[in-house]
Each structure stands twice: as structure tokens, then as C-alpha cells.
Scaffold this motif. Structure first.
Motif, PDB file in Angstrom:
ATOM      1  N   GLU A   9     -13.986 -10.567   2.857  1.00  0.00           N
ATOM      2  CA  GLU A   9     -14.025 -10.588   4.318  1.00  0.00           C
ATOM      3  C   GLU A   9     -15.178  -9.683   4.777  1.00  0.00           C
ATOM      4  OE1 GLU A   9     -10.272  -9.509   6.025  1.00  0.00           O
ATOM      5  OE2 GLU A   9     -10.987  -9.750   8.066  1.00  0.00           O
TER       6      GLU A   9
ATOM      7  N   ILE B  12       4.351   1.309   1.557  1.00  0.00           N
ATOM      8  CA  ILE B  12       4.516   0.185   2.504  1.00  0.00           C
ATOM      9  C   ILE B  12       4.478  -1.153   1.765  1.00  0.00           C
ATOM     10  CG2 ILE B  12       3.619  -0.893   4.628  1.00  0.00           C
ATOM     11  CD1 ILE B  12       1.929   1.751   4.932  1.00  0.00           C
TER      12      ILE B  12
ATOM     13  N   GLN C  77      -7.825 -17.442   9.236  1.00  0.00           N
ATOM     14  CA  GLN C  77      -7.083 -17.455  10.502  1.00  0.00           C
ATOM     15  C   GLN C  77      -7.399 -18.734  11.276  1.00  0.00           C
ATOM     16  OE1 GLN C  77      -6.664 -14.331  13.474  1.00  0.00           O
ATOM     17  NE2 GLN C  77      -7.349 -12.922  11.877  1.00  0.00           N
TER      18      GLN C  77
ATOM     19  N   TYR D  34       0.858  -1.183   0.000  1.00  0.00           N
ATOM     20  CA  TYR D  34       0.000   0.000   0.000  1.00  0.00           C
ATOM     21  C   TYR D  34       0.892   1.230   0.000  1.00  0.00           C
ATOM     22  CZ  TYR D  34      -3.274  -3.587   1.486  1.00  0.00           C
ATOM     23  OH  TYR D  34      -4.027  -4.733   1.561  1.00  0.00           O
TER      24      TYR D  34
ATOM     25  N   ALA E 270      -1.349 -15.469  10.765  1.00  0.00           N
ATOM     26  CA  ALA E 270      -1.851 -14.660  11.872  1.00  0.00           C
ATOM     27  C   ALA E 270      -2.472 -13.374  11.339  1.00  0.00           C
ATOM     28  CB  ALA E 270      -0.704 -14.341  12.822  1.00  0.00           C
ATOM     29  N   ASN E 271      -3.078 -12.622  12.263  1.00  0.00           N
ATOM     30  CA  ASN E 271      -3.562 -11.280  11.969  1.00  0.00           C
ATOM     31  C   ASN E 271      -2.502 -10.445  11.292  1.00  0.00           C
ATOM     32  OD1 ASN E 271      -5.939  -9.936  12.573  1.00  0.00           O
ATOM     33  ND2 ASN E 271      -5.729 -10.545  14.734  1.00  0.00           N
ATOM     34  N   GLY E 272      -2.839  -9.811  10.206  1.00  0.00           N
ATOM     35  CA  GLY E 272      -1.907  -8.877   9.575  1.00  0.00           C
ATOM     36  C   GLY E 272      -0.780  -9.532   8.797  1.00  0.00           C
ATOM     37  N   ALA E 273      -0.860 -10.848   8.571  1.00  0.00           N
ATOM     38  CA  ALA E 273       0.220 -11.548   7.856  1.00  0.00           C
ATOM     39  C   ALA E 273       0.264 -11.171   6.376  1.00  0.00           C
ATOM     40  CB  ALA E 273       0.028 -13.062   7.994  1.00  0.00           C
ATOM     41  N   GLY E 274      -0.909 -10.747   5.830  1.00  0.00           N
ATOM     42  CA  GLY E 274      -0.950 -10.362   4.412  1.00  0.00           C
ATOM     43  C   GLY E 274      -1.887 -11.233   3.589  1.00  0.00           C
ATOM     44  N   LYS E 275      -2.761 -11.986   4.267  1.00  0.00           N
ATOM     45  CA  LYS E 275      -3.657 -12.912   3.563  1.00  0.00           C
ATOM     46  C   LYS E 275      -4.671 -12.157   2.687  1.00  0.00           C
ATOM     47  CE  LYS E 275      -5.137 -14.781   7.397  1.00  0.00           C
ATOM     48  NZ  LYS E 275      -4.504 -13.814   8.338  1.00  0.00           N
ATOM     49  N   THR E 276      -5.318 -11.162   3.294  1.00  0.00           N
ATOM     50  CA  THR E 276      -6.302 -10.378   2.528  1.00  0.00           C
ATOM     51  C   THR E 276      -5.615  -9.629   1.395  1.00  0.00           C
ATOM     52  OG1 THR E 276      -7.747 -10.128   4.441  1.00  0.00           O
ATOM     53  CG2 THR E 276      -8.008  -8.504   2.693  1.00  0.00           C
ATOM     54  N   THR E 277      -4.431  -9.114   1.656  1.00  0.00           N
ATOM     55  CA  THR E 277      -3.685  -8.396   0.613  1.00  0.00           C
ATOM     56  C   THR E 277      -3.401  -9.327  -0.569  1.00  0.00           C
ATOM     57  OG1 THR E 277      -2.701  -7.039   2.352  1.00  0.00           O
ATOM     58  CG2 THR E 277      -1.642  -6.952   0.182  1.00  0.00           C
TER      59      THR E 277
ATOM     60  N   VAL F 297       4.029  -5.074   1.551  1.00  0.00           N
ATOM     61  CA  VAL F 297       3.350  -6.081   2.386  1.00  0.00           C
ATOM     62  C   VAL F 297       3.701  -7.502   1.933  1.00  0.00           C
ATOM     63  CG1 VAL F 297       1.123  -7.009   3.150  1.00  0.00           C
ATOM     64  CG2 VAL F 297       1.442  -4.536   3.039  1.00  0.00           C
TER      65      VAL F 297
ATOM     66  N   GLU G 246     -11.685 -15.393   4.838  1.00  0.00           N
ATOM     67  CA  GLU G 246     -12.096 -15.613   6.218  1.00  0.00           C
ATOM     68  C   GLU G 246     -13.585 -15.851   6.447  1.00  0.00           C
ATOM     69  OE1 GLU G 246      -9.996 -14.113   9.956  1.00  0.00           O
ATOM     70  OE2 GLU G 246      -8.825 -13.711   8.175  1.00  0.00           O
TER      71      GLU G 246
END
Ligand code: ATP
Length: 235
Positions: free
Chosen positions: A83, A14, A193, A11, A35-42, A16, A160
């Protein structure tokens, strides 16, 4: 069928995703856990052309789909269940399902798929005239999956599906994802997750940490992997 090759994305300034390579074969269920914020949605957003690639490529049936927008992808046989479900809350269940078939013209095929959806999720048939926004969380997830199926995808991307749902409803929804794969041969790429449920129904899996793939194996072996057990299965 779907192949990510050394994908780098992020982004603005940044970064990712770091050299993410994933292969999803025809008829497979592949789970990407992390985990949370690992980059799955990205990762999913990169596939759908929402997040631009800095380098690397994404192939569908061997052709690059880099930067192809989501509506074009639906036409090419790729549907996404985002999501948070994102159904149309003001529209009825039936109208939400119509929206899923928006790009199709084969009326008989649409009717057949509607019957199929109501067979998979009988509760949606009972509630077809109810506004989407008044459904329970689990029912909304069923509607979001059904809406994506109404486009008759060859590849279904799910972000998710277990989010915020009770264990019983999660088991029911994952069972139906497996049924869609078995009965229709739909290829599934699942981002989760909830590693246990995601690996239980998958053929193979990938583990993502800090935007990079750190492990890949058959789902059965990942479920037995000591590192995966400790980090993601709470065992
Ligand atoms: P979760 O399971 O919590 O949804 P995730 O694995 O799907 O996590 P992403 O949503 O892909 O993770 O986020 C990966 C990283 O990218 C995170 O550090 C997040 O803060 C960052 N990020 C996500 N969306 C944006 C955005 N629009 N702008 C800037 N950074 C973002």
C-alpha cells in the motif's frame, strides 16, 4: 496455490484477524474487499511474515510459509506491491526496476521482463532516467507493479493499487493487472477498498468485516449481491 487456514493474527495484545480462511487457486485473480480498518492489509502482512500468526497456517503449494520473511518469499515466487507503493524515490525508474530483479541471475530473462514491463507501461520506458519520486501517483503505482513483476512472481499480492488515483488511471491499472494474469498466468491476490473495480477483474472474491471473512463467492455473483451492493458499491 496460496491457502490461509483459520489464521488468527494481530498487533501486540490486539487481535485483528479472526479465523481467516482464503484459497487462491493457480491462475486466479482473487479480490479481498472490505471497509477501512477491516483487516485487509493485516492479512497481506500475515502472508508476508510481517505480522506473526497466533494460530492457523498459510500454505504455498501445500507447504507452510508461516513466519517465512518477505525476501525468502520473493525467492519462492511471491511478490508484494505494498500500500502506498513504496518505490525508491531517489532512484531512477530503471534503477527501481533493477531492484525488483535483485535476487535473479538470469540476465536474458531479466532483459525480456524489462521489455515486457515497458510494453505494459510504455510511459515507464519514456521516463526510465527520471527519479521515481518525481513520477505522478499513477506512474508510481505502475512502477511499483512493474518492480514486483521484475522478480517474475508466480503469485502477485497487491495492496490497494487504486489508492489516491483518478478513475481513469484506476481503470488503466486494473486493466493491466488483468492482462498480467491472462498473458503470464500470474496468480493475483488483490486487496481493495474499491470493490467495484476489484470485483470486475476478479474470478472470485472474499468480503472481510472486522477481521473475519463474512462472504465469499464468484466475483460476478458478489457484484449482484444486494448486501455487497449496499455496503460496498454504493448502489
Ligand atoms: P485500510 O483499507 O484502511 O488500509 P485495512 O482493511 O487494510 O484498512 P488494516 O490496516 O489491516 O485494515 O487494519 C486492521 C486493524 O488493525 C485496524 O483496527 C487498525 O487500527 C489495526 N492496526 C493496523 N496496524 C496496526 C499496528 N501497527 N498496531 C496496532 N494496530 C494496528
Amino acid at each position: 496455490m496460496l491457502k490461509l487456514i483459520d489464521v488468527e493474527a494481530g498487533y501486540g495484545a490486539i487481535p485483528v484477524l479472526h479465523r481467516v480462511s482464503i484459497e487462491v487457486g493457480k491462475g486466479e485473480i482473487i479480490s479481498l474487499i472490505g471497509a477501512n480498518g477491516a483487516g485487509k492489509t493485516t492479512t497481506l502482512m500475515a502472508i508476508c511474515g510481517v505480522v506473526p500468526l497466533r494460530s492457523g497456517d498459510i500454505l504455498l503449494d501445500g507447504q507452510s510459509i508461516r513466519g517465512v520473511p518477505g525476501n525468502r518469499l520473493v525467492d519462492m515466487g511471491v511478490s508484494q506491491v505494498p500500500e502506498g507503493r513504496l518505490i525508491f524515490p531517489e532512484l531512477t525508474v530503471a534503477e527501481n526496476l533493477d531492484m525488483g530483479a535483485f535476487l535473479r541471475k538470469d540476465r536474458q530473462g531479466i532483459r525480456d521482463d524489462l521489455d515486457h514491463v515497458f510494453e505494459l507501461f510504455p510511459i515507464l520506458a519514456d521516463r526510465r532516467h527520471q527519479q521515481g519520486g518525481t513520477l505522478s501517483g499513477g506512474e508510481q503505482q505502475m512502477l511499483a507493479i512493474s518492480r514486483a513483476i521484475m522478480a517474475r512472481p508466480r503469485v502477485l499480492l497487491l495492496d490497494e493499487p487504486s489508492l489516491g488515483l483518478a478513475p481513469l488511471v484506476i481503470r488503466q491499472i486494473f486493466g493491466i493487472i488483468q492482462k498480467i494474469n491472462r498473458e503470464r498466468g500470474t496468480t493475483i491476490f488483490l486487496v481493495e477498498q474499491n470493490a467495484h473495480q476489484a470485483l470486475k477483474i476478479a474470478h472470485r472474491g472474499y468480503v472481510m468485516e472486522n477481521g473475519a471473512i463474512t462472504l465469499t463467492d464468484t466475483a460476478a455473483r458478489l457484484l449482484e449481491n444486494e448486501g455487497v451492493k449496499k455496503a460496498y458499491l454504493g448502489i
